[in-house]
Design an enzyme around this catalytic site. Structure first.
Site, PDB file in Angstrom:
ATOM      1  N   ILE A  43      -7.728 -48.810  -8.696  1.00 16.71           N
ATOM      2  CA  ILE A  43      -8.051 -47.383  -8.758  1.00 16.71           C
ATOM      3  C   ILE A  43      -8.709 -46.972  -7.450  1.00 16.71           C
ATOM      4  O   ILE A  43      -9.730 -47.542  -7.049  1.00 16.71           O
ATOM      5  CB  ILE A  43      -8.989 -47.073  -9.945  1.00 16.71           C
ATOM      6  CG1 ILE A  43      -8.345 -47.488 -11.268  1.00 16.71           C
ATOM      7  CG2 ILE A  43      -9.353 -45.590  -9.965  1.00 16.71           C
ATOM      8  CD1 ILE A  43      -9.275 -47.388 -12.477  1.00 16.71           C
ATOM      9  N   SER A  83      -9.754 -57.545 -13.326  1.00 13.99           N
ATOM     10  CA  SER A  83     -11.187 -57.432 -13.039  1.00 13.99           C
ATOM     11  C   SER A  83     -11.521 -55.976 -12.794  1.00 13.99           C
ATOM     12  O   SER A  83     -10.627 -55.170 -12.543  1.00 13.99           O
ATOM     13  CB  SER A  83     -11.562 -58.261 -11.796  1.00 13.99           C
ATOM     14  OG  SER A  83     -10.944 -57.722 -10.647  1.00 13.99           O
ATOM     15  N   GLY A  84     -12.799 -55.628 -12.861  1.00 15.11           N
ATOM     16  CA  GLY A  84     -13.283 -54.300 -12.530  1.00 15.11           C
ATOM     17  C   GLY A  84     -12.290 -53.183 -12.755  1.00 15.11           C
ATOM     18  O   GLY A  84     -12.001 -52.806 -13.886  1.00 15.11           O
ATOM     19  N   ASP A  85     -11.749 -52.661 -11.664  1.00 13.79           N
ATOM     20  CA  ASP A  85     -10.780 -51.569 -11.741  1.00 13.79           C
ATOM     21  C   ASP A  85      -9.390 -52.037 -11.309  1.00 13.79           C
ATOM     22  O   ASP A  85      -8.577 -51.244 -10.869  1.00 13.79           O
ATOM     23  CB  ASP A  85     -11.249 -50.377 -10.901  1.00 13.79           C
ATOM     24  CG  ASP A  85     -11.350 -50.700  -9.425  1.00 13.79           C
ATOM     25  OD1 ASP A  85     -11.834 -51.798  -9.079  1.00 13.79           O
ATOM     26  OD2 ASP A  85     -10.960 -49.854  -8.601  1.00 13.79           O
ATOM     27  N   ASP A  86      -9.137 -53.338 -11.435  1.00 10.63           N
ATOM     28  CA  ASP A  86      -7.839 -53.916 -11.076  1.00 10.63           C
ATOM     29  C   ASP A  86      -7.021 -54.227 -12.323  1.00 10.63           C
ATOM     30  O   ASP A  86      -7.533 -54.817 -13.285  1.00 10.63           O
ATOM     31  CB  ASP A  86      -8.006 -55.211 -10.285  1.00 10.63           C
ATOM     32  CG  ASP A  86      -8.529 -54.983  -8.885  1.00 10.63           C
ATOM     33  OD1 ASP A  86      -8.499 -53.827  -8.422  1.00 10.63           O
ATOM     34  OD2 ASP A  86      -8.956 -55.961  -8.247  1.00 10.63           O
TER      35      ASP A  86
END
Length: 194
Positions: A43, A83-86
Site C-alpha cells: 500500500i 506482513s504489515g501492509d504487504d
C-alpha cells in the site's frame, strides 16, 4: 490449526500457508508446463496514514484492502498477507505474462476507489512487483525476493503501478547496496572534505 496458518487481522493465509501454497503451485504448474505468477503488493503511503490517523485506522484500512483484493483476484488465485501492509497473490496456471499483467491492472483499478474508514475518506494506491516461475526462479524464496525487487522499482517510479522483475533491476539493487556500503565506510573514515 487455523490460527497457525492465517493472519489474525485479515483472516487471509499467512506467510506459513503462503510458502506451502507457493511450493505446491510451482511444482504443479511446472508439470503442466504453465507459469506461476507472484504479485507482491504494498500500500502506497501506508506509513503516513498509520502515523497521522493512528494504528487502529491503519488496521481497519488493511482489513478493507484485503476484502477488496479478495473480490478482485481470480477464483484460482491465492491471496495472502505477508506482513504489515504487504499482500501476495499467487496466480497459478498463467498461460502468459500478459495474464499476470491483467490481474495487476484489475487490482490497481479496484484500489483506485476511495475507502471510507471510521468516517475518513482515504485514497490509496498500490505498488505491485511481479515475478514469474520458472523464468525468475523455481523456489518460493527466489520468487518472493524478485517480486520484492520489482515492487520497490514500482515504488521508485512513483507508485500505483506494476513492474515485472528483470535481471537489470537486481543489478541496480546490488550496485545501490554497494554504493551505500562504500559511502558509509567513507563517512566512518572521515574521507569527505567540504
Amino acid at each position: 490449526m487455523y490460527m497457525a496458518t492465517h493472519d489474525p487481522l485479515t483472516e487471509l493465509p499467512n506467510r506459513t500457508l503462503l510458502q506451502d501454497r507457493l511450493e505446491h503451485a510451482i511444482s504443479s504448474n511446472h508439470r503442466k508446463g504453465l507459469q506461476v505468477g507472484l504479485l507482491l503488493l504494498d500500500i502506497d503511503r501506508f506509513k503516513l496514514i498509520n502515523e497521522s490517523l493512528g494504528h487502529e485506522i491503519g488496521d481497519q484500512l488493511v482489513r478493507a484492502v484485503s476484502q477488496r483484493l479478495q473480490q478482485n483476484v481470480r477464483p484460482t488465485d491465492t491471496l495472502a498477507r505477508s506482513s504489515g501492509d504487504d499482500f501476495v497473490v499467487i496466480c497459478e496456471d498463467l498461460p502468459s505474462p500478459q495474464e499476470g499483467a491483467r490481474v495487476a491492472k484489475r487490482l490497481l483499478n479496484a484500489m483506485s476507489q476511495h475507502f471510507i474508514v471510521d468516517s475518513n475518506q482515504l485514497s490509496i494506491g498500490i505498488s505491485i512487483g511481479i515475478s514469474l516461475s520458472p523464468t525468475d526462479g523455481v523456489t518460493p524464496q527466489a520468487l518472493l525476493r524478485h517480486a520484492d525487487t520489482a515492487m520497490h522499482n514500482a515504488k521508485a517510479c512513483g507508485g500505483n503501478c506494476y513492474r515485472f522483475f528483470t535481471s537489470e533491476m537486481n543489478k541496480e539493487a546490488v550496485q545501490r547496496l554497494s554504493l551505500e556500503r562504500r559511502l558509509s565506510e567513507a563517512v566512518e573514515r572521515q574521507q569527505f572534505i567540504l
